[in-house]
Each structure stands twice: as C-alpha cells, then as structure tokens.
Design a protein around this motif. Structure first.
Motif, mmCIF file in Angstrom:
data_model
loop_
_atom_site.group_PDB
_atom_site.id
_atom_site.type_symbol
_atom_site.label_atom_id
_atom_site.label_comp_id
_atom_site.label_asym_id
_atom_site.label_seq_id
_atom_site.Cartn_x
_atom_site.Cartn_y
_atom_site.Cartn_z
ATOM 1 N N TRP A 224 2.551 43.352 19.696
ATOM 2 C CA TRP A 224 1.460 42.410 19.432
ATOM 3 C C TRP A 224 0.796 42.026 20.742
ATOM 4 O O TRP A 224 1.483 41.645 21.697
ATOM 5 N N VAL A 225 -0.511 42.157 20.801
ATOM 6 C CA VAL A 225 -1.245 41.851 22.027
ATOM 7 C C VAL A 225 -2.415 40.935 21.696
ATOM 8 O O VAL A 225 -2.906 40.895 20.564
ATOM 9 N N GLU A 226 -2.853 40.192 22.717
ATOM 10 C CA GLU A 226 -4.019 39.328 22.547
ATOM 11 C C GLU A 226 -5.295 40.155 22.599
ATOM 12 O O GLU A 226 -5.424 41.068 23.416
ATOM 13 N N GLN A 227 -6.219 39.851 21.703
ATOM 14 C CA GLN A 227 -7.482 40.586 21.649
ATOM 15 C C GLN A 227 -8.623 39.601 21.440
ATOM 16 O O GLN A 227 -8.512 38.638 20.690
ATOM 17 N N THR A 228 -9.714 39.863 22.129
ATOM 18 C CA THR A 228 -10.893 38.995 22.045
ATOM 19 C C THR A 228 -11.817 39.427 20.914
ATOM 20 O O THR A 228 -12.078 40.616 20.735
ATOM 21 N N PHE A 229 -12.308 38.445 20.186
ATOM 22 C CA PHE A 229 -13.289 38.675 19.129
ATOM 23 C C PHE A 229 -14.506 37.805 19.396
ATOM 24 O O PHE A 229 -14.377 36.644 19.793
ATOM 25 N N PHE A 230 -15.677 38.362 19.181
ATOM 26 C CA PHE A 230 -16.901 37.571 19.234
ATOM 27 C C PHE A 230 -17.045 36.758 17.955
ATOM 28 O O PHE A 230 -16.671 37.215 16.867
ATOM 29 N N THR A 231 -17.617 35.571 18.085
ATOM 30 C CA THR A 231 -18.136 34.864 16.924
ATOM 31 C C THR A 231 -19.603 35.275 16.770
ATOM 32 O O THR A 231 -20.185 35.905 17.663
ATOM 33 N N VAL A 232 -20.213 34.904 15.663
ATOM 34 C CA VAL A 232 -21.642 35.173 15.474
ATOM 35 C C VAL A 232 -22.447 34.487 16.568
ATOM 36 O O VAL A 232 -23.376 35.067 17.140
ATOM 37 N N LYS A 233 -22.052 33.268 16.895
ATOM 38 C CA LYS A 233 -22.725 32.529 17.965
ATOM 39 C C LYS A 233 -22.592 33.262 19.301
ATOM 40 O O LYS A 233 -23.534 33.318 20.091
ATOM 41 N N GLY A 234 -21.410 33.858 19.543
ATOM 42 C CA GLY A 234 -21.189 34.574 20.784
ATOM 43 C C GLY A 234 -22.032 35.821 20.900
ATOM 44 O O GLY A 234 -22.542 36.150 21.986
ATOM 45 N N LEU A 235 -22.196 36.528 19.789
ATOM 46 C CA LEU A 235 -22.999 37.746 19.836
ATOM 47 C C LEU A 235 -24.475 37.403 20.045
ATOM 48 O O LEU A 235 -25.186 38.111 20.766
ATOM 49 N N ASP A 236 -24.940 36.319 19.430
ATOM 50 C CA ASP A 236 -26.307 35.860 19.691
ATOM 51 C C ASP A 236 -26.485 35.518 21.172
ATOM 52 O O ASP A 236 -27.503 35.850 21.781
#
Length: 250
Positions: A224-236
């Motif tokens: 198990w590793v940490e992974q970054t995800f964008f939010t909709v706000k982040g992609l904007d």
C-alpha cells in the motif's frame, strides 16, 4: 433545526452535510459555495441566507475543536439541494422534496377566475411570469456553476482524478504528456504541485486548499502506497496555471 438572532428557523450546514450524502466537509462546501453564488446572481444578499458561524465538534488534539459552519435559511437549503451532486441519492431526494413542496404551495393558491376576460388575462399573466422566472432561474444557475460536471468523465467514484486520468483530461493543454512526464511537469518550479523531496505527494498548501487528496492505494505486489489525486477544484486550478482553455480534452 435552530433559531437565528431574529427568531427565524435555520439549519446548520454541518448538520446537513451527512443527510445530503457528503462524507467530507470540503466537498459539501463546494455545493454551498455554488448555492451562495446562485443566491447572489438572483439579486439576494447571501448573508441573509448563509450566515457564517462556528460549531464545536468531537475530534482534534484536545478531543473537541471549533470548525467553520453556516446558518442556513430554508431558501439556502433549497439552493444547496439543487446545486448538489444529483448522483447522490440524498441530493436527489432533497431535490424531489423541494419540488413537491413547491407544487403543494402552488396548489394551495386561489384558482384564477376564468369566467371573465379580466380573469383570463390575469391567468395568462401568471403563466408568462412563471415562464420568465423559469428561464431566468436556469440562466442564473448556469452562471452560478459554469464548471459543474466538466471533469465528470475523468472522476472516480469518490469524485477524484488520478494522475493518469488528469494527464488524459488535459491532453489539449499539455500536448499529450503521459503520466510520468505529466508528474514531472507538476514538479516544475512555476507549478510546484508535487513535492520534489517526495514526488508522489502534493505540497500541503494544495491539500489545505482542497485541490488535492492523498489516499493509500494497493500496488500489484500487494503493498500500500500513498498516491495523490486531483479534486475538480485542483484540476481547474492547474488549467488556469498552465494558461489553457477551461475545457476537458475531447
């Protein structure tokens, strides 16, 4: 339900978060902000319906902590419901509730007298007024939430966007970078989204601003590793930072 300083009924936004199907305050606040914009675009003072407040909740270093909240009028609750995520059963139920209550209010109104030319004219004027209100409301909601749903095709079931999906979503902006090169772009000095010392994770400022979330995901070898995800706000935010058009790739 609570009473405001004028003795009027009001509701805590924090108390409505779970019943409306949101597990995180940050996501629910997106719907709240859209509702505030809709109120202001309709000519209302948003402070009359979305009063800033604080609330004591369990958690934090000392077992209890004070968090931000809103005191909402019934109109504010209605706007949040129609600006929420309709894929959530709770939001769909809230939208249905307000639609039914609106219809009940219409039925209770005194029926127009159509036995005279004046009555027929009054009824016609009501229909015209209702049609104008409908057109105006649709236009105002479109202005209030112009970006809603733009990234839906790239979101997972939690409404988040992983790096591969983000790279694909921004093909028109990045020129078709793959996941690895896309992550390298995010570590550029003028972007500073992913940390250089820990290239899997975003800088804390982005998580605090609601632009990114970090989750543990399983690798093919069972780790198990940490992974970054964008939010909709982040992609904007990223598209704005890159100077691209605010449109997803075709």
């Amino acid at each position: 339900m609570l009473l405001d300083h004028n003795g009027q009924d009001c509701w805590s936004a924090r108390d409505l978060q779970a019943p409306m199907g949101y597990d995180r305050w940050e996501r629910f606040e997106v719907a709240v902000n859209r509702a505030i914009a809709a109120a202001e675009n309709s000519g209302f003072d948003s402070l009359d319906h979305f009063r800033g407040a604080s609330k004591m909740i369990e958690g934090g270093r000392w077992g209890r902590q004070t968090v931000s909240d809103y005191r909402l009028t019934r109109y504010a609750c209605y706007l949040i419901a129609i600006n929420g995520d309709p894929r959530k059963p709770e939001i769909a139920a809230a939208q249905t509730y307000f639609a039914v209550k609106t219809r009940e209010a219409e039925v209770r109104e005194q029926p127009a007298d159509v036995s005279s030319p004046e009555g027929i004219l009054a009824l016609a004027e009501k229909y015209v007024e209702a049609a104008r209100d409908l057109v105006t409301t649709k236009r105002e909601l479109a202005i209030a939430a112009p970006k809603a749903g733009k990234w839906d095709a790239f979101c997972d079931s939690d409404g988040l966007i992983d790096m591969a999906a983000a790279a694909k979503a921004l093909t028109k902006v990045t020129g078709g970078l793959g996941r690895t090169k896309f992550m390298e772009l995010l570590r550029r000095e003028d972007i500073r989204f992913l940390q250089r010392q820990n290239p899997r994770l975003p800088y804390e400022s982005h998580t605090k601003a609601g632009r990114a979330e970090v989750k543990f995901v399983a690798t093919p070898n069972g780790q198990w590793v940490e992974q970054t995800f964008f939010t909709v706000k982040g992609l904007d935010w990223l598209v704005d930072r890159l100077g691209g058009a605010l449109l997803p790739a075709a």
